[in-house]
Motif scaffolding. Structure first.
Motif, PDB file in Angstrom:
ATOM      1  N   ALA A 256      44.496  48.380  22.233  1.00 39.92           N
ATOM      2  CA  ALA A 256      44.078  47.472  23.306  1.00 39.92           C
ATOM      3  C   ALA A 256      43.894  48.259  24.601  1.00 39.92           C
ATOM      4  CB  ALA A 256      45.101  46.372  23.495  1.00 39.92           C
ATOM      5  N   VAL A 257      42.745  48.044  25.234  1.00 37.69           N
ATOM      6  CA  VAL A 257      42.431  48.712  26.497  1.00 37.69           C
ATOM      7  C   VAL A 257      42.267  47.631  27.558  1.00 37.69           C
ATOM      8  CG1 VAL A 257      40.834  50.283  27.668  1.00 37.69           C
ATOM      9  CG2 VAL A 257      41.100  50.404  25.178  1.00 37.69           C
ATOM     10  N   CYS A 258      43.005  47.721  28.646  1.00 37.97           N
ATOM     11  CA  CYS A 258      42.864  46.774  29.748  1.00 37.97           C
ATOM     12  C   CYS A 258      42.460  47.525  31.020  1.00 37.97           C
ATOM     13  CB  CYS A 258      44.175  46.026  29.993  1.00 37.97           C
ATOM     14  SG  CYS A 258      44.634  44.935  28.636  1.00 37.97           S
ATOM     15  N   GLY A 259      41.483  46.975  31.730  1.00 41.95           N
ATOM     16  CA  GLY A 259      41.033  47.632  32.949  1.00 41.95           C
ATOM     17  C   GLY A 259      40.360  46.632  33.870  1.00 41.95           C
ATOM     18  N   SER A 260      40.101  47.058  35.094  1.00 38.31           N
ATOM     19  CA  SER A 260      39.426  46.207  36.063  1.00 38.31           C
ATOM     20  C   SER A 260      38.022  45.879  35.576  1.00 38.31           C
ATOM     21  CB  SER A 260      39.347  46.921  37.415  1.00 38.31           C
ATOM     22  OG  SER A 260      38.382  46.314  38.249  1.00 38.31           O
ATOM     23  N   ARG A 261      37.724  44.594  35.479  1.00 32.67           N
ATOM     24  CA  ARG A 261      36.403  44.180  34.976  1.00 32.67           C
ATOM     25  C   ARG A 261      35.276  44.739  35.838  1.00 32.67           C
ATOM     26  NH1 ARG A 261      32.793  40.152  36.098  1.00 32.67           N
ATOM     27  NH2 ARG A 261      34.113  39.332  37.778  1.00 32.67           N
ATOM     28  N   GLN A 262      35.413  44.610  37.146  1.00 32.94           N
ATOM     29  CA  GLN A 262      34.347  45.083  38.038  1.00 32.94           C
ATOM     30  C   GLN A 262      34.201  46.598  37.973  1.00 32.94           C
ATOM     31  OE1 GLN A 262      32.042  43.613  39.338  1.00 32.94           O
ATOM     32  NE2 GLN A 262      32.539  41.803  40.533  1.00 32.94           N
ATOM     33  N   GLU A 263      35.330  47.316  37.933  1.00 29.11           N
ATOM     34  CA  GLU A 263      35.284  48.775  37.887  1.00 29.11           C
ATOM     35  C   GLU A 263      34.589  49.250  36.615  1.00 29.11           C
ATOM     36  OE1 GLU A 263      38.652  52.134  38.268  1.00 29.11           O
ATOM     37  OE2 GLU A 263      39.107  50.296  39.386  1.00 29.11           O
ATOM     38  N   LEU A 264      34.941  48.623  35.490  1.00 29.39           N
ATOM     39  CA  LEU A 264      34.316  48.995  34.213  1.00 29.39           C
ATOM     40  C   LEU A 264      32.823  48.672  34.219  1.00 29.39           C
ATOM     41  CD1 LEU A 264      37.082  47.752  31.742  1.00 29.39           C
ATOM     42  CD2 LEU A 264      36.326  50.115  32.000  1.00 29.39           C
ATOM     43  N   ALA A 267      30.949  51.172  36.347  1.00 31.44           N
ATOM     44  CA  ALA A 267      30.895  52.486  35.706  1.00 31.44           C
ATOM     45  C   ALA A 267      29.887  52.488  34.555  1.00 31.44           C
ATOM     46  CB  ALA A 267      32.282  52.878  35.204  1.00 31.44           C
ATOM     47  N   PHE A 268      29.884  51.417  33.755  1.00 36.09           N
ATOM     48  CA  PHE A 268      28.904  51.319  32.662  1.00 36.09           C
ATOM     49  C   PHE A 268      27.482  51.267  33.219  1.00 36.09           C
ATOM     50  CE2 PHE A 268      32.340  49.141  29.940  1.00 36.09           C
ATOM     51  CZ  PHE A 268      32.642  50.331  29.298  1.00 36.09           C
ATOM     52  N   ALA A 269      27.295  50.494  34.294  1.00 32.18           N
ATOM     53  CA  ALA A 269      25.957  50.364  34.884  1.00 32.18           C
ATOM     54  C   ALA A 269      25.454  51.708  35.410  1.00 32.18           C
ATOM     55  CB  ALA A 269      25.986  49.330  36.005  1.00 32.18           C
ATOM     56  N   ARG A 270      26.346  52.490  36.034  1.00 31.13           N
ATOM     57  CA  ARG A 270      25.923  53.797  36.569  1.00 31.13           C
ATOM     58  C   ARG A 270      25.577  54.777  35.457  1.00 31.13           C
ATOM     59  NH1 ARG A 270      30.034  52.667  40.506  1.00 31.13           N
ATOM     60  NH2 ARG A 270      31.598  53.760  39.260  1.00 31.13           N
ATOM     61  N   LEU A 329      30.685  41.977  30.519  1.00 27.34           N
ATOM     62  CA  LEU A 329      31.514  42.110  31.715  1.00 27.34           C
ATOM     63  C   LEU A 329      30.927  41.353  32.904  1.00 27.34           C
ATOM     64  CD1 LEU A 329      32.477  45.871  31.327  1.00 27.34           C
ATOM     65  CD2 LEU A 329      33.955  43.904  30.959  1.00 27.34           C
ATOM     66  N   THR A 330      29.630  41.059  32.852  1.00 20.46           N
ATOM     67  CA  THR A 330      28.986  40.279  33.919  1.00 20.46           C
ATOM     68  C   THR A 330      29.374  38.811  33.827  1.00 20.46           C
ATOM     69  OG1 THR A 330      27.115  41.809  34.029  1.00 20.46           O
ATOM     70  CG2 THR A 330      26.765  39.614  34.931  1.00 20.46           C
ATOM     71  N   VAL A 331      29.477  38.267  32.613  1.00 17.31           N
ATOM     72  CA  VAL A 331      29.769  36.830  32.475  1.00 17.31           C
ATOM     73  C   VAL A 331      31.264  36.515  32.467  1.00 17.31           C
ATOM     74  CG1 VAL A 331      27.603  36.334  31.295  1.00 17.31           C
ATOM     75  CG2 VAL A 331      29.642  36.822  29.935  1.00 17.31           C
ATOM     76  N   GLU A 335      39.883  38.996  36.571  1.00 23.25           N
ATOM     77  CA  GLU A 335      39.999  40.308  37.228  1.00 23.25           C
ATOM     78  C   GLU A 335      40.060  41.431  36.199  1.00 23.25           C
ATOM     79  OE1 GLU A 335      40.342  41.266  40.574  1.00 23.25           O
ATOM     80  OE2 GLU A 335      39.624  39.247  41.038  1.00 23.25           O
ATOM     81  N   THR A 336      40.751  41.156  35.083  1.00 25.24           N
ATOM     82  CA  THR A 336      41.013  42.214  34.096  1.00 25.24           C
ATOM     83  C   THR A 336      40.341  41.895  32.765  1.00 25.24           C
ATOM     84  OG1 THR A 336      43.163  42.585  35.129  1.00 25.24           O
ATOM     85  CG2 THR A 336      42.834  43.542  32.956  1.00 25.24           C
ATOM     86  N   ALA A 337      39.642  42.891  32.234  1.00 29.39           N
ATOM     87  CA  ALA A 337      39.006  42.749  30.918  1.00 29.39           C
ATOM     88  C   ALA A 337      39.850  43.464  29.872  1.00 29.39           C
ATOM     89  CB  ALA A 337      37.607  43.342  30.945  1.00 29.39           C
ATOM     90  N   LYS A 338      39.922  42.855  28.703  1.00 23.20           N
ATOM     91  CA  LYS A 338      40.673  43.460  27.595  1.00 23.20           C
ATOM     92  C   LYS A 338      39.711  43.788  26.467  1.00 23.20           C
ATOM     93  CE  LYS A 338      44.362  42.422  24.262  1.00 23.20           C
ATOM     94  NZ  LYS A 338      45.260  41.368  23.742  1.00 23.20           N
ATOM     95  N   ILE A 339      39.724  45.052  26.031  1.00 23.52           N
ATOM     96  CA  ILE A 339      38.872  45.496  24.915  1.00 23.52           C
ATOM     97  C   ILE A 339      39.793  45.887  23.767  1.00 23.52           C
ATOM     98  CG2 ILE A 339      37.059  47.114  24.176  1.00 23.52           C
ATOM     99  CD1 ILE A 339      36.374  47.526  27.155  1.00 23.52           C
ATOM    100  N   SER A 340      39.634  45.203  22.641  1.00 19.49           N
ATOM    101  CA  SER A 340      40.479  45.486  21.473  1.00 19.49           C
ATOM    102  C   SER A 340      39.667  46.222  20.421  1.00 19.49           C
ATOM    103  CB  SER A 340      41.033  44.182  20.887  1.00 19.49           C
ATOM    104  OG  SER A 340      41.767  43.473  21.861  1.00 19.49           O
TER     105      SER A 340
END
Length: 367
Positions: A256-264, A267-270, A329-331, A335-340
């Protein structure tokens, strides 16, 4: 037929109704909108035989009842080109519709009202009421994953799954899956499934203008109808079997990976800027406390980002289509997104941390 109406009041429903009308039609009358005056009510209807929208307006000044069909795009362009606050005067005579406003005058050709098709009434199976905001949220959180012009026609739409306590929307294009639901009391016998076509979903979403107001959904054998205060929406349903989406939901996710939704998302967009324009692939390298995102393209260009995440486990490398990750991540709204994840060959499950109302599955890519 004769009536006058304020330009700004008329333009909004005309725009929504004209959105259904296709530019190129096999039947000429399908390029037109139907205008019907009945007492003080004006009804504007547009259809492409699959989706139909009727807008209703209350008029202050209706001089003569009647009905007529006029070219949708031309009428819309005329109204848009006139100044704000203008008053429009409509009258029909000798197969022509005349529109006057100030010193401007337009004469539009018409087609017989008898040629204009309408969706046949049929007995309803059941009906439900919910807030427009609830339905809008379901559509917003899943519609991006609908397929476009897929040969598997049942993917070119959205599955609505209804049970006594839940309304769930599911969309997939075979590479990703979006699922979102709300808990609500529904008077329905057993579980029901219907597939609403892509265009119907998009046009319905445009009608959900007031989050706090009620929308009534009426489900029939081969179409769904929606009633709001000022609009009636009808869409045919897709006759097909939606895939068993439960089978593609990852069952064993031991990472499980948890991180800031906006930050991720940023970073993906860039990094996506330097990804392969055709395949949009990026590589994710997971290690303790960090996620490294790498993209490169045939021009030997490379982008690299490192994001701090909450992850403890063995190192993992996996590839994804970056557009799919950005869409999810846009929808998401938390605050925090979880990727399993489980391994480099298995799908990822993405959701808001602490909430399972909306879940997203993204297939990995071989890079």
């Amino acid at each position: 037929m004769k009536f006058s109406v304020d330009r700004d009041y008329f333009l909004k429903p005309l725009s929504l109704v004209a959105g259904v009308v296709e530019r190129r039609q096999t039947l000429p009358v399908l390029s037109n909108v139907l205008l019907v005056i009945n007492g003080s009510e004006l009804m504007i209807t547009g259809t492409d035989l699959e989706v139909e929208i009727m807008g209703r307006l209350e008029l202050d000044d209706s001089l003569e009842d009647g009905e007529i069909t006029v070219p949708a795009k031309k009428l819309l362009d005329i109204c848009k080109s006139l100044p704000e606050g203008s008053s429009l005067e409509f009258s029909s005579n000798d197969n022509k519709m005349t529109v006057k406003s100030g010193r401007s005058r337009f004469s539009l050709s018409t087609l017989p009202v008898s040629d204009f098709p309408t969706v046949e009434e049929s007995a309803s199976d059941f009906r439900i009421e919910l807030l427009q905001g609830q339905l809008r949220k379901l559509i917003d959180q899943t519609s991006f994953a609908m397929a476009q012009q897929d040969v598997r026609y049942y993917l070119n739409g959205m599955l609505w799954e209804l049970s006594r306590s839940r309304f769930q929307a599911v969309a997939t294009d075979g590479h990703r899956l979006a699922m979102s639901g709300i808990d609500t009391e529904i008077e329905v016998e057993g579980d029901k499934q219907i597939i609403v076509p892509r265009k119907g979903i998009i046009e319905l979403g445009r009608l959900l203008l007031d989050e706090e107001k009620i929308i009534e959904l009426v489900f029939c054998t081969n179409h769904v109808r929606a009633y709001t205060e000022n609009y009636t929406f009808t869409s045919k349903l897709i006759d097909g079997k939606f895939p068993d989406y439960e089978r593609v939901m990852p069952k064993v996710c031991n990472k499980a990976v948890c991180g800031s939704r906006q930050e991720l998302r940023q970073a993906f967009a860039r990094t996506s800027i330097l990804s392969n324009e055709k395949y949009r692939g990026i590589r994710l390298v997971l290690s303790d406390g960090s996620l490294q995102i790498v993209a490169n393209n045939p021009e030997q260009e490379e982008a690299e980002e490192t994001v701090s995440v909450d992850y403890n486990g063995e190192k993992l490398e996996i590839g994804f289509n970056v557009s799919y990750l950005v869409d999810v991540l846009t929808v998401l709204s938390g605050e925090t997104a979880k990727i399993s994840l489980s391994d480099s060959n298995s799908s990822a499950l993405i959701e808001e941390e602490g909430s399972s109302d909306s879940q997203y599955v993204v297939m990995p890519m071989r890079l």
